[in-house]
Design a protein around this motif. Structure first.
Motif, PDB file in Angstrom:
ATOM      1  N   MET A  23       1.652   3.979 -24.489  1.00 38.11           N
ATOM      2  CA  MET A  23       1.589   2.852 -25.425  1.00 38.11           C
ATOM      3  C   MET A  23       2.803   2.906 -26.349  1.00 38.11           C
ATOM      4  O   MET A  23       3.409   1.876 -26.658  1.00 38.11           O
ATOM      5  CB  MET A  23       0.277   2.918 -26.213  1.00 38.11           C
ATOM      6  N   ASP A  24       3.159   4.099 -26.787  1.00 40.70           N
ATOM      7  CA  ASP A  24       4.344   4.263 -27.637  1.00 40.70           C
ATOM      8  C   ASP A  24       5.602   3.735 -26.951  1.00 40.70           C
ATOM      9  O   ASP A  24       6.394   3.015 -27.546  1.00 40.70           O
ATOM     10  CB  ASP A  24       4.556   5.751 -27.950  1.00 40.70           C
ATOM     11  N   ARG A  25       5.775   4.089 -25.691  1.00 45.96           N
ATOM     12  CA  ARG A  25       6.963   3.638 -24.940  1.00 45.96           C
ATOM     13  C   ARG A  25       6.938   2.120 -24.774  1.00 45.96           C
ATOM     14  O   ARG A  25       7.956   1.455 -24.853  1.00 45.96           O
ATOM     15  CB  ARG A  25       7.021   4.321 -23.566  1.00 45.96           C
ATOM     16  N   ALA A  26       5.740   1.575 -24.564  1.00 47.18           N
ATOM     17  CA  ALA A  26       5.634   0.125 -24.337  1.00 47.18           C
ATOM     18  C   ALA A  26       6.006  -0.663 -25.587  1.00 47.18           C
ATOM     19  O   ALA A  26       6.676  -1.694 -25.500  1.00 47.18           O
ATOM     20  CB  ALA A  26       4.223  -0.232 -23.879  1.00 47.18           C
ATOM     21  N   VAL A  27       5.574  -0.208 -26.764  1.00 47.02           N
ATOM     22  CA  VAL A  27       5.814  -1.005 -27.977  1.00 47.02           C
ATOM     23  C   VAL A  27       7.227  -0.812 -28.521  1.00 47.02           C
ATOM     24  O   VAL A  27       7.702  -1.641 -29.306  1.00 47.02           O
ATOM     25  CB  VAL A  27       4.778  -0.724 -29.103  1.00 47.02           C
ATOM     26  N   ALA A  28       7.912   0.240 -28.099  1.00 47.86           N
ATOM     27  CA  ALA A  28       9.276   0.479 -28.599  1.00 47.86           C
ATOM     28  C   ALA A  28      10.177  -0.684 -28.198  1.00 47.86           C
ATOM     29  O   ALA A  28      10.336  -0.985 -27.019  1.00 47.86           O
ATOM     30  CB  ALA A  28       9.813   1.799 -28.039  1.00 47.86           C
ATOM     31  N   GLY A  29      10.738  -1.364 -29.181  1.00 48.68           N
ATOM     32  CA  GLY A  29      11.659  -2.466 -28.914  1.00 48.68           C
ATOM     33  C   GLY A  29      10.983  -3.798 -28.632  1.00 48.68           C
ATOM     34  O   GLY A  29      11.666  -4.794 -28.384  1.00 48.68           O
ATOM     35  N   ALA A  30       9.659  -3.839 -28.676  1.00 48.60           N
ATOM     36  CA  ALA A  30       8.955  -5.103 -28.396  1.00 48.60           C
ATOM     37  C   ALA A  30       9.026  -6.032 -29.599  1.00 48.60           C
ATOM     38  O   ALA A  30       9.100  -5.586 -30.745  1.00 48.60           O
ATOM     39  CB  ALA A  30       7.495  -4.827 -28.033  1.00 48.60           C
TER      40      ALA A  30
END
Ligand code: ZN
Length: 290
Positions: free
Chosen positions: A200-207
């Motif tokens: 989830m952390d990787r997904a929200v980074a830069g979103a």
């Protein structure tokens, strides 16, 4: 990128037909409603994809002008469906799409399996339309029509109750991260977040936009309001109170809670602690352009 929130309630919708909890009673009195979880997304505003297919899908499609067929045709802008789970509130609407001239469905391996055996919507649909099933694999981006790129990320192993006898798998529940070919926009959809994981952390980074699990405001909400024994962690949903601290450490995206259960007071009003975290609550029909 364009995003239309077609439905923002968890299974049952708001009000739920058999529920007389405080929130369902207030919704009936005030004439408010939320339909069940479903999102439409497009990279170019012409080719659209659904994320999940709710039991309310027919009404949701009729309420979205961009999804209407071209006059004189049965050709709609709908290019396919991506599933975040095999839950009934995310998949029953596939049967509503049986009139389609063709259908593309993206789902993880265990979800595909469930939808061809325990709940055989795949074989049922095949009698009505040509459905083309694709396996969504977390970490492997897929190019969609209209310059849209999507990557699934694993969110947990919670199976639907009808699939209790099927094997364990880490990809029963996923989120999706959408980006544009040659563009900057990025949106994340995670309506079933059991825990805040590194994925989830990787997904929200830069979103730019994160639509996340707002099923329950607190872990004990369902038991408190309906007299049952089920608590949100065992149901695969991190309560809003428990995800809010994670948002504070990850500023940048616009956070909107969605997939609200009918017992959830957030469906009626956004509490100060949610607004203070820079987050909001999704509503049916909302159109977001990134
Ligand atoms: Zn209720």
């Amino acid at each position: 990128m364009k995003i239309r929130l077609l439905g923002t309630a968890a299974g049952g919708g708001l009000p739920q037909w058999n529920c007389g909890c405080t929130e369902c009673t207030a919704a009936r009195r005030e004439g408010r409603s939320r339909s069940q979880d479903c999102l439409a997304v497009s990279g170019d505003g012409r080719a659209w994809y659904l994320v999940n297919a709710s039991p309310d899908l027919r009404t949701q499609l009729l309420a979205a002008p961009e999804l209407a067929p071209a006059p004189g045709t049965r050709d709609t802008p709908l290019r396919g469906v991506l599933l975040t789970s095999a839950e009934l509130d995310h998949t029953l609407g596939l049967l509503t799409l049986r009139e389609a001239s063709g259908l593309t469905v993206h789902a993880t391996a265990p979800v595909r399996h469930a939808l061809h055996h325990a709940f055989p919507v795949g074989p049922l649909l095949a009698a009505y339309t040509g459905a083309d099933w694709h396996t969504a694999t977390p970490g492997k981006p897929v190019e969609l029509d209209g310059g849209l790129r999507v990557e699934a990320f694993a969110l947990g192993g919670k199976r639907p109750r009808y699939a209790a006898d099927l094997p364990d798998h880490a990809h029963w529940v996923t989120g999706y991260r959408f980006t544009e070919d040659g563009g900057e926009a990025c949106a994340v959809y995670a309506p079933g977040l059991a825990d805040w994981t590194p994925a989830m952390d990787r997904a929200v980074a830069g979103a730019d936009l994160v639509l996340l699990d707002g099923t329950f405001a607190t872990a004990g909400e369902l038991a408190d309001r309906t007299g049952g024994a089920r608590r949100s962690p065992g149901m695969g949903h991190l309560a809003v109170r428990d995800s809010l601290p994670h948002l504070a450490g990850r500023p940048g995206p616009r956070y909107l809670y969605t997939h609200l259960n009918n017992t959830n007071p957030l469906a009626r009003r956004t509490p100060p602690e949610v607004a203070a975290a820079g987050a909001g609550v999704a509503r049916d029909g909302l159109l977001i352009e990134l």
